[in-house]
Write a protein that holds these residues in place. Structure first.
Motif, mmCIF file in Angstrom:
data_model
loop_
_atom_site.group_PDB
_atom_site.id
_atom_site.type_symbol
_atom_site.label_atom_id
_atom_site.label_comp_id
_atom_site.label_asym_id
_atom_site.label_seq_id
_atom_site.Cartn_x
_atom_site.Cartn_y
_atom_site.Cartn_z
ATOM 1 N N LEU A 28 5.067 -86.883 -39.937
ATOM 2 C CA LEU A 28 5.651 -85.577 -40.191
ATOM 3 C C LEU A 28 4.625 -84.510 -39.844
ATOM 4 C CD1 LEU A 28 7.359 -86.250 -43.638
ATOM 5 C CD2 LEU A 28 8.455 -86.169 -41.394
ATOM 6 N N GLU A 52 5.801 -80.082 -43.042
ATOM 7 C CA GLU A 52 6.799 -80.997 -43.602
ATOM 8 C C GLU A 52 6.175 -81.876 -44.685
ATOM 9 O OE1 GLU A 52 9.795 -81.614 -39.835
ATOM 10 O OE2 GLU A 52 7.916 -82.749 -39.834
ATOM 11 N N ASP A 102 16.272 -82.976 -33.208
ATOM 12 C CA ASP A 102 14.951 -83.326 -33.730
ATOM 13 C C ASP A 102 14.564 -84.717 -33.248
ATOM 14 O OD1 ASP A 102 12.858 -84.296 -35.610
ATOM 15 O OD2 ASP A 102 13.290 -82.451 -36.696
ATOM 16 N N MET A 143 12.265 -78.191 -39.784
ATOM 17 C CA MET A 143 12.093 -78.121 -41.231
ATOM 18 C C MET A 143 12.671 -79.377 -41.879
ATOM 19 S SD MET A 143 10.827 -76.540 -43.594
ATOM 20 C CE MET A 143 10.824 -75.464 -44.959
ATOM 21 N N LEU A 144 12.021 -79.851 -42.892
ATOM 22 C CA LEU A 144 12.421 -81.044 -43.619
ATOM 23 C C LEU A 144 13.481 -80.684 -44.654
ATOM 24 C CD1 LEU A 144 11.593 -84.056 -43.914
ATOM 25 C CD2 LEU A 144 10.086 -83.333 -45.732
#
Length: 98
Positions: free
Chosen positions: A77, A81, A36, A1-2
């Motif tokens: 992305l 995102e 990530d 998740m951003l």
């Protein structure tokens, strides 16, 4: 998740009136978990261009950079995102000083 930890937004001036609508430049600091693929010890940020026109508002482009080195990161992305990024820009573009 951003996760966006901080940001700045600025109206991009078009002194000649060539472009339709208004364009905004966002610089968004990211909080990236160390597991990530985007993770960097130096930190990461996104430079995003967002367009507000009479008929649409859209994320035109984004680029990912390493913070301390300013090196462009050739990552895309994920779709969800990008949606988060576009929604964030839409919610915050009005903060730019005109």
């Amino acid at each position: 998740m951003l996760t966006i930890s901080s940001y700045t937004v600025e109206l991009i001036k078009d002194p000649f009136g060539i472009l339709s609508g208004k364009r905004y430049e966002f610089l968004l600091d990211l909080d990236v978990p160390d597991d990530d693929e985007l993770y960097s010890e130096n930190g990461m940020y996104v430079r995003a261009l967002y367009l507000i026109d009479e008929n649409k508002s859209v994320l035109l482009k984004y680029e990912i950079f390493e913070k301390d080195t300013e090196i462009y990161q050739d990552f895309d992305l994920e779709d969800d995102e990008v949606e988060v990024l576009a929604a964030f820009c839409k919610a915050n573009y009005a903060e730019a000083e005109e």
